[in-house]
Design a protein around this motif. Structure first.
Motif, short mmCIF file in Angstrom:
data_model
loop_
_atom_site.label_atom_id
_atom_site.label_comp_id
_atom_site.label_asym_id
_atom_site.label_seq_id
_atom_site.Cartn_x
_atom_site.Cartn_y
_atom_site.Cartn_z
N THR A 54 0.83 -1.20 0.00
CA THR A 54 0.00 0.00 0.00
C THR A 54 0.87 1.25 0.00
O THR A 54 1.79 1.38 0.81
N VAL A 55 0.59 2.15 -0.94
CA VAL A 55 1.30 3.43 -0.99
C VAL A 55 0.27 4.54 -1.19
O VAL A 55 -0.83 4.32 -1.71
N GLY A 75 -11.50 5.10 3.48
CA GLY A 75 -10.76 6.18 4.12
C GLY A 75 -10.08 7.02 3.05
O GLY A 75 -10.62 7.27 1.98
N ALA A 76 -8.87 7.48 3.35
CA ALA A 76 -8.10 8.24 2.35
C ALA A 76 -7.71 7.29 1.22
O ALA A 76 -7.11 6.25 1.47
N PRO A 77 -8.03 7.60 -0.04
CA PRO A 77 -7.71 6.69 -1.15
C PRO A 77 -6.21 6.39 -1.22
O PRO A 77 -5.37 7.27 -1.01
N LYS A 78 -5.88 5.14 -1.50
CA LYS A 78 -4.49 4.71 -1.61
C LYS A 78 -4.39 3.62 -2.67
O LYS A 78 -5.37 2.97 -3.01
N LEU A 79 -3.18 3.46 -3.17
CA LEU A 79 -2.92 2.48 -4.20
C LEU A 79 -2.42 1.18 -3.58
O LEU A 79 -1.64 1.20 -2.62
N ASP A 132 -11.25 14.75 -5.88
CA ASP A 132 -9.81 14.62 -6.12
C ASP A 132 -9.58 14.24 -7.59
O ASP A 132 -9.98 13.16 -8.02
N ALA A 133 -8.93 15.11 -8.34
CA ALA A 133 -8.75 14.90 -9.78
C ALA A 133 -7.85 13.70 -10.09
O ALA A 133 -7.84 13.20 -11.21
N ARG A 134 -7.10 13.22 -9.10
CA ARG A 134 -6.19 12.10 -9.34
C ARG A 134 -6.93 10.78 -9.33
O ARG A 134 -6.39 9.74 -9.75
N LEU A 135 -8.16 10.77 -8.85
CA LEU A 135 -8.92 9.52 -8.75
C LEU A 135 -9.62 9.20 -10.06
O LEU A 135 -10.16 10.10 -10.72
N PRO A 136 -9.67 7.94 -10.45
CA PRO A 136 -10.40 7.56 -11.66
C PRO A 136 -11.90 7.58 -11.42
O PRO A 136 -12.36 7.65 -10.27
#
Length: 331
Positions: free
Chosen positions: A9-10, A51-55, A307-311
Motif C-alpha cells: 500500500t502506498v 478512508g483516504a484513497p491509496k494504491l 480529487d482529480a487524481r482519482l479515476p
C-alpha cells in the motif's frame, strides 16, 4: 533472488513519488536496505477507497542476494508465462490451417499459428472492424440491422463495442501474456497494471487493424464476409479435412480451429447434426444500471470525490438465484 509481494500500500501521488514509495515499501516488507532491492516490476495496481484513497500493488522484486526466511505474504516469484512457439519445419509451412471466427479466441489462435510459421486462414462471416463500425453506428442511431455485421458478428468479436473491457476476474498466468501482446500491438502499458483494464472502443479498433496487419505480414489470410456452413470429414467421419462455405465451396485444411463465438447458432446446429461432440456451458446474465458518475464517485470516495487524481468510480453487484433447482448467476 526474485520474489512476489502482494498488498503493498502506498499513498496516491504522482508517478515518480509512487515509485519511490513503492521501493521503500518493498524494502520494509522484506526487512532489507533499499540498496538491496535491485529492481521492481509492478504486476497489478488497484485503488483502495476506504478512508483516504491509496494504491495497492502486487510486484516482482529482484534482490541482491537471498533471504534465509521469507516474510509472511512473500513468496518465490514464478517466471512470466510466455506462449511457447515451436516453429514448424519448412516443408510444413504451406499446410493450411483454418480458424473460424475473428473474435478474441480466433485472433489469438491465428496469431500463434502465424508465429509458428504457418499461414492460417481466418474465416469471418462479418466485416473488417473499420467497416463493421459503420454498420454498428447505423444500428445504434437508425435501427438498421446488418444480419452478419453488427454487435455480435465481425472482426474483434462481441466485446468490441463494450468499451474494450479486459477484466477476467481470474488469476491465470496467461492473462498477462494476452495483455502484453495487446501492448505490443499498440495498447497503453497501463493495462498491464490496472485492476480493471479496458482499452476503449476507439483504441481497440486501431489495435485490431494493427493485429491484422502484423499477421498478414507473416502470411495469414483474412476472409471476411465469408460464412462456414459445415466441416468436411473423412470417409470414416473421424478426421476433419476442411470446411464447406455457405456458397458451396469446399476448402481443404490440415486442421480447423472452431472459434465461432456465442451467436453462431446456424454453424453450431450444423455441427451438432454432423455428430460433433458438444456440451452446454453455464454463463452469468448481466445488465447495466446507470447513475450519474458524480453520484457513484460520492458513494465510493466520500469527501475525496473531487480529487482529480482519482479515476471514475464504479461498482458491481452479484447474486446467485435458484429457481426450480436451477442456479443462475446475475451481475
Amino acid at each position: 533472488m526474485l520474489l512476489r509481494l502482494d498488498n503493498l500500500t502506498v499513498a496516491l501521488d504522482d508517478d515518480e513519488s509512487v515509485q519511490t514509495a513503492l521501493h521503500s515499501a518493498v524494502a520494509s516488507r522484506l526487512g532489507v536496505k533499499k540498496a538491496s532491492v535491485l529492481g521492481i516490476t509492478a504486476l497489478k495496481r488497484s485503488l483502495d477507497s476506504r478512508g483516504a484513497p491509496k494504491l495497492v500493488y502486487s510486484v516482482h522484486a529482484e534482490l541482491d542476494g537471498a533471504l534465509k526466511k521469507l516474510p509472511k505474504g512473500v513468496r518465490q516469484a514464478e517466471p512470466f508465462f510466455d506462449l511457447p512457439v515451436k516453429r514448424v519445419p519448412a516443408h510444413r509451412a504451406d499446410e493450411r490451417v483454418i480458424v473460424i471466427g475473428a473474435g478474441p479466441a480466433g485472433l489469438f489462435a491465428a496469431l500463434w499459428l502465424a508465429r509458428a510459421g504457418l499461414k492460417p486462414w481466418i474465416i469471418e462471416q462479418g466485416k473488417p472492424v473499420e467497416t463493421r463500425a459503420q454498420d454498428v453506428s447505423r444500428l445504434m442511431h437508425w435501427g438498421h440491422l446488418q444480419r452478419h455485421s453488427n454487435l455480435c458478428f465481425g472482426e474483434g468479436g462481441a466485446g468490441t463495442w463494450s468499451d474494450g473491457k479486459l477484466t477476467t476476474r481470474i488469476g491465470a498466468p496467461q492473462v498477462r501474456f494476452v495483455l502484453k501482446t495487446l501492448v505490443e500491438m499498440g495498447a497503453p502499458e497501463r493495462i498491464l497494471l490496472d485492476g480493471k483494464p479496458h482499452l476503449g472502443t476507439d483504441r481497440l479498433i486501431a489495435l485490431l487493424k494493427e493485429m491484422r496487419r502484423a499477421m498478414t505480414e507473416q502470411g495469414a489470410q483474412f476472409h471476411f464476409n465469408t460464412r462456414v456452413r459445415s466441416l468436411l470429414m473423412d470417409t470414416h467421419g473421424h478426421e476433419v479435412t476442411g470446411v464447406e462455405l455457405a456458397d458451396g465451396q469446399q476448402v481443404q485444411a490440415r486442421a480447423v480451429v472452431l472459434a465461432g463465438g456465442h451467436s453462431s447458432r446456424a454453424l453450431a446446429t450444423r455441427l451438432l447434426e454432423q455428430g460433433v461432440s458438444m456440451a452446454r456451458k453455464p454463463f452469468a446474465v448481466g445488465f447495466r444500471v446507470e447513475h450519474p458518475q458524480k453520484t457513484i464517485n460520492a458513494m465510493q470516495y466520500g469527501r475525496h470525490a473531487e480529487d482529480a487524481r482519482l479515476p471514475a468510480a464504479d461498482y458491481r453487484l452479484t447474486a446467485n438465484l435458484e429457481q426450480s433447482g436451477t442456479k443462475r448467476g446475475i451481475y
